[in-house]
Write an enzyme that holds these catalytic residues in place. Structure first.
Site, mmCIF file in Angstrom:
data_model
loop_
_atom_site.group_PDB
_atom_site.id
_atom_site.type_symbol
_atom_site.label_atom_id
_atom_site.label_comp_id
_atom_site.label_asym_id
_atom_site.label_seq_id
_atom_site.Cartn_x
_atom_site.Cartn_y
_atom_site.Cartn_z
ATOM 1 N N CYS A 166 0.889 -1.279 -0.036
ATOM 2 C CA CYS A 166 0.079 -0.060 0.026
ATOM 3 C C CYS A 166 0.743 1.466 -0.104
ATOM 4 C CB CYS A 166 -1.091 0.184 1.183
ATOM 5 S SG CYS A 166 -2.016 -1.143 1.097
ATOM 6 N N VAL A 167 2.272 1.228 0.323
ATOM 7 C CA VAL A 167 2.917 2.430 0.458
ATOM 8 C C VAL A 167 4.101 2.361 -0.689
ATOM 9 C CG1 VAL A 167 4.277 3.955 1.914
ATOM 10 C CG2 VAL A 167 2.527 2.277 3.045
#
Lengths: 103, 165
Positions: free
Chosen positions: A102-103
């Site tokens: 997600c990052v």
């Protein structure tokens, strides 16, 4: 006189990603980049090569943060090179699946 | 028909560590997918963009029924007794634990995350009324933050999806 043509047909999934990352060739990257309105420069190729090497080593695509941190590409530059959605665009052009992180 | 870019506006109204990250993570994912991102900080959420506070946000165990001992690496996974959460130092323990877990997931600290978001094109706004109320002004906030009124926010978010946190 010579002419270069893209002769290979590759299968894409419904989101436009290569079904089989092993079928990727630099020619395919050029064609997919053109669809995205991106002209590939040596800096683009540096990122594409990194993404492919990462995928081959880890079996998954790097996240944007892994690209910026491990390759030393500033975030701003990454967003300029692959405008409007670098996460998907980098992976698609490099012929690897969408990043899972997600990052 | 002209292609319009999808827009998402996040409203951050809470200043605890666990309430800061959702907008940062979803905002970053949105930028990565080519979505325009605006983040509006109001009330306690102003801590997230306040230079002196942003890297000192805390996770309070008091009243948090989701905190479990398993998160602390203990073999037995049971809920933390609420009475224990009021002991001095428990907030610091919970905060340190969460920071460690986030770092293990390669999630950057708040200040670095906000820089990434701005570099990726996200726009950050501070709510004028609550900034005035808390005595905060432009120099208290990180570079790039614009102070706007609630009315400005309503104008700016026309056509955007709004996520309130």
């Amino acid at each position: 006189m010579t002419a270069q043509v893209v002769s290979k047909q590759v299968a894409l999934n419904e989101e436009g990603f290569l079904v089989n990352p092993a079928e990727w060739t630099p020619e395919i990257a050029e064609a997919l980049a053109r669809e995205e309105g991106i002209t590939l420069t040596p800096r683009h190729w540096e990122i594409i090569r990194f993404v492919r090497a990462y995928y081959q080593e880890h079996g998954k695509s790097p996240t944007l943060r892994q690209i910026t941190a491990e390759l030393g590409v500033p975030t701003k530059e990454l967003f300029q090179l692959f405008p409007k959605g670098p996460a998907k665009k980098v992976a698609r052009i490099a012929g690897v699946p969408k990043p899972e992180g997600c990052v | 028909m002209a292609e319009t870019t999808r827009k998402i506006a996040f409203v951050c109204s809470k200043g605890s560590l666990d309430m800061a990250y959702p907008a940062l993570i979803m905002g970053w994912a949105a930028l990565g997918n080519g979505v325009e991102v605006m983040i509006f900080f109001t009330f306690w959420g102003l801590d997230i963009i306040t230079k002196k506070r942003m890297d000192a946000l805390q996770l309070a165990p008091v009243g948090n029924t989701s905190l479990r001992t398993g998160m602390m690496g203990l073999p037995v996974d049971v809920g933390m007794p609420q009475i224990a959460s009021i002991l001095p130092g428990m907030t610091a323990v919970a905060t340190a634990l969460m920071r460690k877990k986030m770092a293990e997931m390669d999630v950057p600290p708040v200040s670095e995350f906000l820089q990434m978001l701005q570099d990726g094109g996200a726009k950050l706004y501070a709510c004028k009324m609550t900034a005035d109320m808390m005595g905060l002004s432009q120099e208290d906030f990180i570079d790039g933050v614009e102070i706007v009124t609630a009315s400005d926010f309503i104008d700016m978010t026309e056509g955007a999806q709004i996520v309130f946190i």
